[in-house]
Design a protein around this motif. Structure first.
Motif, PDB file in Angstrom:
ATOM      1  N   ASN A 117       0.847  -1.199   0.000  1.00 49.36           N
ATOM      2  CA  ASN A 117       0.000   0.000   0.000  1.00 49.36           C
ATOM      3  C   ASN A 117       0.877   1.241   0.000  1.00 49.36           C
ATOM      4  O   ASN A 117       1.882   1.303   0.703  1.00 49.36           O
ATOM      5  CB  ASN A 117      -0.899   0.056   1.227  1.00 49.36           C
ATOM      6  CG  ASN A 117      -1.981  -1.009   1.261  1.00 49.36           C
ATOM      7  OD1 ASN A 117      -2.629  -1.213   2.274  1.00 49.36           O
ATOM      8  ND2 ASN A 117      -2.187  -1.715   0.162  1.00 49.36           N
ATOM      9  N   TYR A 119      -0.711   5.173  -0.353  1.00 46.74           N
ATOM     10  CA  TYR A 119      -1.947   5.828  -0.744  1.00 46.74           C
ATOM     11  C   TYR A 119      -2.150   7.138   0.010  1.00 46.74           C
ATOM     12  O   TYR A 119      -1.538   7.398   1.035  1.00 46.74           O
ATOM     13  CB  TYR A 119      -3.137   4.902  -0.445  1.00 46.74           C
ATOM     14  CG  TYR A 119      -3.312   4.607   1.029  1.00 46.74           C
ATOM     15  CD1 TYR A 119      -4.046   5.439   1.864  1.00 46.74           C
ATOM     16  CD2 TYR A 119      -2.708   3.486   1.601  1.00 46.74           C
ATOM     17  CE1 TYR A 119      -4.193   5.183   3.219  1.00 46.74           C
ATOM     18  CE2 TYR A 119      -2.844   3.202   2.949  1.00 46.74           C
ATOM     19  CZ  TYR A 119      -3.581   4.054   3.758  1.00 46.74           C
ATOM     20  OH  TYR A 119      -3.701   3.795   5.102  1.00 46.74           O
ATOM     21  N   ARG A 121      -5.817   9.077   1.265  1.00 43.10           N
ATOM     22  CA  ARG A 121      -7.258   8.848   1.378  1.00 43.10           C
ATOM     23  C   ARG A 121      -7.918  10.110   1.908  1.00 43.10           C
ATOM     24  O   ARG A 121      -7.505  10.642   2.947  1.00 43.10           O
ATOM     25  CB  ARG A 121      -7.536   7.662   2.286  1.00 43.10           C
ATOM     26  CG  ARG A 121      -9.018   7.346   2.490  1.00 43.10           C
ATOM     27  CD  ARG A 121      -9.178   6.049   3.256  1.00 43.10           C
ATOM     28  NE  ARG A 121      -8.672   4.936   2.466  1.00 43.10           N
ATOM     29  CZ  ARG A 121      -7.923   3.948   2.959  1.00 43.10           C
ATOM     30  NH1 ARG A 121      -7.568   3.965   4.240  1.00 43.10           N
ATOM     31  NH2 ARG A 121      -7.513   2.961   2.180  1.00 43.10           N
ATOM     32  N   THR A 133      -9.758   7.100  -2.327  1.00 49.82           N
ATOM     33  CA  THR A 133      -8.406   6.621  -2.073  1.00 49.82           C
ATOM     34  C   THR A 133      -7.628   6.618  -3.380  1.00 49.82           C
ATOM     35  O   THR A 133      -8.092   6.061  -4.388  1.00 49.82           O
ATOM     36  CB  THR A 133      -8.418   5.199  -1.475  1.00 49.82           C
ATOM     37  OG1 THR A 133      -9.230   5.193  -0.292  1.00 49.82           O
ATOM     38  CG2 THR A 133      -7.020   4.754  -1.123  1.00 49.82           C
ATOM     39  N   GLN A 137      -3.403   0.266  -3.116  1.00 52.75           N
ATOM     40  CA  GLN A 137      -4.297   0.013  -1.997  1.00 52.75           C
ATOM     41  C   GLN A 137      -4.766  -1.437  -1.996  1.00 52.75           C
ATOM     42  O   GLN A 137      -4.715  -2.135  -3.020  1.00 52.75           O
ATOM     43  CB  GLN A 137      -5.499   0.947  -2.070  1.00 52.75           C
ATOM     44  CG  GLN A 137      -6.253   0.848  -3.381  1.00 52.75           C
ATOM     45  CD  GLN A 137      -7.192   2.005  -3.622  1.00 52.75           C
ATOM     46  OE1 GLN A 137      -8.319   2.007  -3.156  1.00 52.75           O
ATOM     47  NE2 GLN A 137      -6.718   2.999  -4.389  1.00 52.75           N
ATOM     48  N   TYR A 139      -7.883  -4.001  -1.900  1.00 46.02           N
ATOM     49  CA  TYR A 139      -9.258  -3.858  -2.365  1.00 46.02           C
ATOM     50  C   TYR A 139      -9.880  -5.231  -2.588  1.00 46.02           C
ATOM     51  O   TYR A 139      -9.253  -6.134  -3.148  1.00 46.02           O
ATOM     52  CB  TYR A 139      -9.330  -3.062  -3.672  1.00 46.02           C
ATOM     53  CG  TYR A 139     -10.729  -2.582  -3.993  1.00 46.02           C
ATOM     54  CD1 TYR A 139     -11.188  -1.370  -3.514  1.00 46.02           C
ATOM     55  CD2 TYR A 139     -11.592  -3.369  -4.756  1.00 46.02           C
ATOM     56  CE1 TYR A 139     -12.474  -0.923  -3.783  1.00 46.02           C
ATOM     57  CE2 TYR A 139     -12.876  -2.937  -5.029  1.00 46.02           C
ATOM     58  CZ  TYR A 139     -13.319  -1.715  -4.543  1.00 46.02           C
ATOM     59  OH  TYR A 139     -14.583  -1.282  -4.798  1.00 46.02           O
ATOM     60  N   GLY A 153      -1.861  -5.727  -3.363  1.00 46.05           N
ATOM     61  CA  GLY A 153      -2.145  -4.331  -3.632  1.00 46.05           C
ATOM     62  C   GLY A 153      -2.530  -4.097  -5.084  1.00 46.05           C
ATOM     63  O   GLY A 153      -2.113  -4.828  -5.980  1.00 46.05           O
TER      64      GLY A 153
END
Length: 456
Positions: A117, A119, A121, A133, A137, A139, A153
Motif C-alpha cells: 500500500n 496511498y 485517502r 483513495t 491500496q 481492495y 495491492g
C-alpha cells in the motif's frame, strides 16, 4: 541510522499532534511450518514439499490531516504506506511448483519487501459523505469472487460513499495491474462499481470489467487450422462480470450468497476463426451459511455449510469459452492457496488439482473444467481457549470429457489457541483422498502445518 529514524518518528508524532493528526504504526508477522505429501495425487510421483513460510507487514499512516471545512463538515486526509515481505525461509531463488503459480501473483516472493500500500485517502470529499483513495491500496469487491488483491495491492483510484436514497451506498474503482496467469509483458485494466441496498439483510450489485492485453491461450478453444494444441492463442481480451450478493444475519443464522455471470470476447492472433473473435459465457455461484447455537453448560457451537459452483467449458462450442474465470478473484493467502479446503483449496474456478503444467488454467487435469464444491463443518465450544474446527469437502468437476467427475474428498482438522487479538497459535491437518478422475488409484495426500501469527 537508528537515532535518525527514532528522531523522525518523534518529530512526526509531535507535528501530527500539533495539527490534530495522529500517527499510526502497525506490524504483523506470520510464520508457518508446513508439510505436503503427494501434491501430484500420483503414487509414482508424489511431489512432496516441506518448508517454513514468512509473511511480514509494516505499516505507517498519518491520519486525520485537516484539509478544509465546507458545509460545517471537516475534510481530512490520511497518508499511508505498508511494506510486505513473503517467502520461504532460506530461499533466494524461485519457489518450487506448484507454489510458483502463487508466487507469480506478488511483486516479490523471496523475502524482499515490496510496497503493498502507498496511498492518500480523503474523507468527507467536497463536504459530502464520500471517501476517495488514490494510489496502491488493498481492495476486495463483494465476497472476493470477482476481485481481491490478496495482499499484493492494486494501483489506481477507488471511491465509496452514501447515496441520498433509501440508505444506499455506492463505490467505484479504476485499477491498472497485470494478469498473474500470463507471462510479462502484460497489462490488466480493472474498472468496476458496487451498489448496496440495505433491508432485511443487504443486497449488493457488483460490476467488473477486465481489459486484458496479455498474449494468452484460451484453453479448450479450437477451430479448423488452429496451430495451438491446447486452445486458441489471443492477443487481448475484454471480460465483463456481473454479480448479485445477499447477506443477512438473523439471530443465530448467518447467510452469504453471491451469483455471477461472465461475458466478453477475445481477439485471436491470426485471421481465424472467420468472425475473428472468441466469446466468453460463464457463470458461478457461492453460498456460505453458519448457525451459532448455545449448548447447555459448554458454550457456543458453530455449524456451517458451503456450496460453490463455477461453470466449465463446453467442448461442443469450440469458439466459446464457458469456463468462469476472473483474473484477480480471491484465491491466495501469502504463499498458500485460500479456498474451500486446507489442501485442495478449491474456488469456483481453480484448485490445487494436480496439474501444474501449462495445459489448463484451473489446475485440474486435462479433460475437466469448472468445479462444484460442497462442504460441511462444525466447531464445538472452546475448551480452555482451545478451539477445534472440523470440516469435510466433496469436490467434483462441472464438466468432464469422459468417466466419473469426482475429483476427491477432504477432511480438515484445525486446533486454534488465540491470546486476545494479538497472538494466535494454530495446528492443522488435511487428509485428501483423490477421486477416480484425479487418480484412478485413489491415492492419499496430506498436509500438516503449525502457524504462529501476531499483530500490533
Amino acid at each position: 541510522m537508528r537515532r535518525a529514524l527514532s528522531l523522525a518518528v518523534l518529530l512526526s508524532s509531535g507535528f501530527s499532534a500539533a495539527r490534530g493528526a495522529s500517527l499510526d504504526v502497525t506490524a504483523a508477522y506470520r510464520m508457518k511450518a508446513v508439510s505436503y505429501s503427494n501434491l501430484n495425487y500420483n503414487t509414482n510421483d508424489g511431489n512432496a514439499h516441506s518448508f517454513i513460510t514468512n509473511d511480514a507487514r509494516l505499516g505507517i499512516a498519518v491520519r486525520k490531516i485537516p484539509l478544509e471545512s465546507r458545509g460545517g463538515e471537516d475534510a481530512t486526509m490520511d497518508l499511508g504506506i505498508v511494506l510486505r515481505a513473503i517467502g520461504v525461509a532460506g530461499s533466494t531463488a524461485s519457489v518450487a511448483a506448484p507454489f510458483d503459480r502463487i508466487a507469480s501473483h506478488y511483486p516479490a516472493a523471496n523475502l524482499t519487501p515490496f510496497i503493498e500500500n502507498a496511498y492518500l485517502r480523503v474523507h468527507r470529499l467536497w463536504g459530502r459523505p464520500w471517501e476517495a483513495t488514490f494510489g496502491r491500496q488493498s481492495y476486495r469487491q463483494g465476497s472476493g469472487l470477482l476481485l481481491d488483491d490478496d495482499g499484493a495491492g492494486l494501483t489506481g483510484v477507488s471511491a465509496r460513499g452514501e447515496l441520498p436514497w433509501w440508505g444506499m451506498k455506492a463505490e467505484g474503482f479504476i485499477f491498472n495491474d497485470r494478469s498473474p496467469q500470463n507471462a510479462a509483458p502484460n497489462s490488466l485494466d480493472l474498472v468496476g462499481a458496487s451498489l448496496d441496498l440495505p433491508g432485511e439483510g443487504v443486497w449488493q450489485l457488483n460490476q467488473l470489467i477486465e481489459r486484458d492485453r496479455a498474449r494468452q491461450i484460451v484453453y479448450g478453444c479450437g477451430y479448423p487450422g488452429n496451430p495451438e494444441a491446447d486452445g486458441c492463442l489471443v492477443s487481448k481480451a475484454l471480460r465483463s462480470f456481473t454479480s448479485l450478493r445477499y447477506q443477512i444475519s438473523y439471530g443465530p443464522l448467518v447467510f452469504d450468497g453471491e451469483a455471477a455471470m461472465q461475458k466478453g470476447y477475445a481477439t485471436p492472433t491470426g485471421p481465424l476463426p472467420a468472425d475473428n473473435h472468441i466469446t466468453y459465457n460463464g457463470n458461478a455461484q457461492v453460498v456460505r451459511m453458519k448457525w451459532k447455537q448455545t449448548l447447555w453448560r459448554t458454550g457456543e457451537g458453530i455449524a456451517r455449510a458451503s456450496l460453490a459452483r463455477g461453470s466449465g467449458d463446453n467442448p461442443a462450442t469450440p469458439t466459446t469459452d464457458e469456463a468462469f474465470f476472473p483474473s484477480r478473484g480471491h484465491r491466495h493467502n501469502g504463499l498458500e492457496r485460500a479456498g474451500f479446503g486446507e489442501l485442495f483449496a478449491a474456488t469456483a474456478y481453480d484448485a490445487f488439482g494436480g496439474n501444474y503444467s501449462t495445459t489448463t488454467k484451473s489446475g485440474l487435469r486435462k479433460g475437466a473444467s469448472g468445479l462444484v464444491v460442497f462442504g460441511v463443518g462444525y466447531t464445538p465450544p472452546a475448551y480452555k481457549s482451545l478451539t477445534l474446527d472440523i470440516d469435510f469437502y466433496l469436490y467434483q468437476a462441472e464438466r468432464i470429457s469422459s468417466g466419473p467427475g469426482t475429483l476427491g474428498t477432504e477432511w480438515d482438522f484445525r486446533l486454534r489457541y488465540p491470546v486476545r487479538d494479538q497472538l494466535t497459535l494454530t495446528a492443522a491437518m488435511a487428509y485428501f483422498r483423490a477421486g477416480r478422475f484425479t487418480d484412478p488409484g485413489h491415492s492419499i495426500a496430506r498436509k500438516y502445518s503449525f502457524e504462529a501469527s501476531g499483530r500490533f
